[in-house]
Design a protein around this motif. Structure first.
Motif, short mmCIF file in Angstrom:
data_model
loop_
_atom_site.label_atom_id
_atom_site.label_comp_id
_atom_site.label_asym_id
_atom_site.label_seq_id
_atom_site.Cartn_x
_atom_site.Cartn_y
_atom_site.Cartn_z
N ARG A 47 0.90 -1.44 0.37
CA ARG A 47 -0.08 -0.02 -0.33
C ARG A 47 1.11 1.25 0.11
O ARG A 47 0.48 2.60 -0.08
N GLN A 50 0.05 5.05 -1.92
CA GLN A 50 -1.07 5.39 -1.50
C GLN A 50 -0.57 6.52 -0.89
O GLN A 50 0.45 6.70 -0.03
N MET A 56 0.44 2.67 6.98
CA MET A 56 0.12 1.30 6.84
C MET A 56 1.31 0.73 7.56
O MET A 56 2.21 0.02 6.71
N GLU A 164 1.23 1.54 -10.31
CA GLU A 164 0.22 1.94 -9.46
C GLU A 164 0.83 2.85 -8.58
O GLU A 164 -0.21 3.92 -8.50
N GLU A 168 -1.75 5.96 -9.26
CA GLU A 168 -2.47 7.38 -7.97
C GLU A 168 -2.63 8.31 -8.21
O GLU A 168 -3.06 9.04 -7.57
N ASP A 343 -3.60 -1.96 -9.47
CA ASP A 343 -4.05 -0.80 -9.17
C ASP A 343 -4.28 0.50 -9.97
O ASP A 343 -3.33 0.44 -10.17
N ARG A 371 -9.42 -3.47 -3.37
CA ARG A 371 -9.58 -2.58 -1.88
C ARG A 371 -10.00 -3.43 -0.90
O ARG A 371 -9.22 -3.55 0.30
N ASN A 374 -6.81 -5.00 -0.42
CA ASN A 374 -4.94 -3.99 0.63
C ASN A 374 -5.57 -3.53 1.40
O ASN A 374 -5.06 -2.81 2.63
N GLU A 375 -6.88 -3.76 1.73
CA GLU A 375 -7.71 -3.32 3.40
C GLU A 375 -8.27 -4.47 4.30
O GLU A 375 -8.08 -3.79 5.71
#
Length: 407
Positions: A47, A50, A56, A164, A168, A343, A371, A374-375
């Protein structure tokens, strides 16, 4: 008994430690398990592209403390495979030795930084620290004097990480300019030395990737790389200058340098050759997991240096190290079918199956899966020893990933 020592606090290290505890307890034993890592957190490395990357991470003590894993905050500086000891240095500069009965090396991989003029000006998202430095830099851009390239980011390399961060950044930079520099235009330029975007990803997802780059306004330059970096511009290998204050390097990783201290065969990425049980070939009592292991995956393929394989390798390595030490049967490593979920920023994502990366979902559907990856799915349980040990079963990864292939 010295027990099992795991070196590395990433995904492979965490699941190696948990897998060893689980196996020993299932067999009615209480083996000492120690994890050595410089930091106190599991960094959610997938991650780091991001915004706000400092979020993270998860406390290792909250993950492994409840199952009795001893945590040592130190850096391993040497490995003696004959005497079965490690040398370490902690944050205060104090050195120590740690003995082991079985060692699991799970120290991950590291970015290969280039040698070029201005290389010290390059940013990256390889570690929590460097990703946080980049994030702070991006947020300081409005404070710089106006000029060409102030809000232009050049990303070098169009592999998984490069794509990515590039996609982003269109939103991250766009938000910064919209709120703090109205009227300024954010721009992302992707530089790839090959003649196609995402060369390592193959042709399967390429159309979706190029459509995303076009829709997001990401410019890409093929067949070139970076020759030099200066404070306000970058010079490409064909002599083209690009005005920019932000150059992000993503091209190439190799196994942690600690692998060089282990005898045996190393592949071109520095990974250790291992047998089917993840024992390092020709080195008794040493196992490798995650990005340090050149393990066979599906027929004709080796594992990738990726989160999917790191989690699986850790669980098998922990199980087998404990079983080996207790004189119990070990189990051959079996990888789940290979998948990827890339992503693509606000455009969406692309989800693929197989080593030829057949596209099975795109857009919002693939984005929702990304999502969840990642989460949710890559986060280990915290403050919950029973659930951690349930998931530490090497068979759990097979069930979980197989079930999640349905999109």
């Amino acid at each position: 008994m010295s027990g099992i020592v795991v070196v590395g606090g990433g995904f492979a290290g965490v699941w190696s430690a948990a897998g060893a505890v689980r196996m020993a307890r299932a067999a009615g034993h209480d083996l000492p398990v120690t994890l050595v890592s410089p930091g106190g957190d599991l960094v959610i490395r997938p991650r780091l592209y991001q915004a706000e990357p400092d979020r993270m991470r998860v406390s290792l003590d909250r993950i492994l403390g409840p199952v009795g894993v001893r945590l040592v905050a130190a850096t391993v500086t040497g490995i003696d495979t004959t005497g079965q000891t490690l040398t370490t240095v902690d944050g205060a500069g104090e050195t120590a030795e740690i003995g082991y009965d079985r060692l699991i090396l799970a120290t991950g991989s590291e970015l290969v930084r280039p040698e070029m003029p201005g290389a010290e000006l390059l940013f990256d998202v390889d570690t929590l620290h460097t990703a946080t430095v980049l994030d702070a830099h991006l947020n300081r851009l409005p404070e710089l004097p106006p000029g060409d390239g102030r809000f232009t980011a050049v990303v070098v390399g169009s592999g998984f990480t490069g794509l990515e961060i590039a996609t982003e950044l269109t939103d991250r930079l766009g938000t910064i300019t919209a709120t703090r520099a109205p009227g300024e235009k954010a721009q992302v330029v992707l530089v790839e030395r090959a003649d196609s975007i995402g060369p390592e990803l193959g042709p399967g997802p390429r159309r979706e990737i190029t459509d995303a780059l076009t829709a997001l306004g990401v410019e890409y330059r093929l067949g070139v790389s970076v020759a030099a970096v200066e404070p306000a511009r970058v010079v490409l290998s064909d002599g083209t200058p690009l005005a920019t204050r932000t150059v992000i390097w993503t091209a190439g990783v190799r196994a942690s340098g600690l692998t060089a201290g282990i005898p045996g065969t190393h592949d071109r990425l520095g990974r250790l050759a291992v047998d089917t049980y993840l024992g390092v070939t020709g080195v008794p009592a040493v196992y490798a997991a995650g990005d340090t292991a050149a393990a066979a995956a599906e027929p004709g393929h080796q594992v990738m240096q990726c989160c999917q394989h790191a989690l699986q390798l850790g669980k098998f390595a922990g199980h087998n190290a404990a079983a080996d030490l207790l004189g119990l049967p070990t189990v051959p490593f079996t990888a789940t079918p290979y998948v990827t979920c890339l992503d693509l920023g606000s455009y969406g994502a692309v989800f693929t199956n197989g080593w030829d990366r057949r596209v099975v979902a795109t857009g919002a559907v693939a984005k929702e899966r990304k999502r969840k990856v990642n989460e949710l799915w890559i986060y280990p349980p915290t403050d919950d020893p029973d659930e951690l040990l349930r998931q530490a079963d090497y068979r759990f990864s097979v069930r979980r990933i197989t079930e999640s292939r349905a999109v």
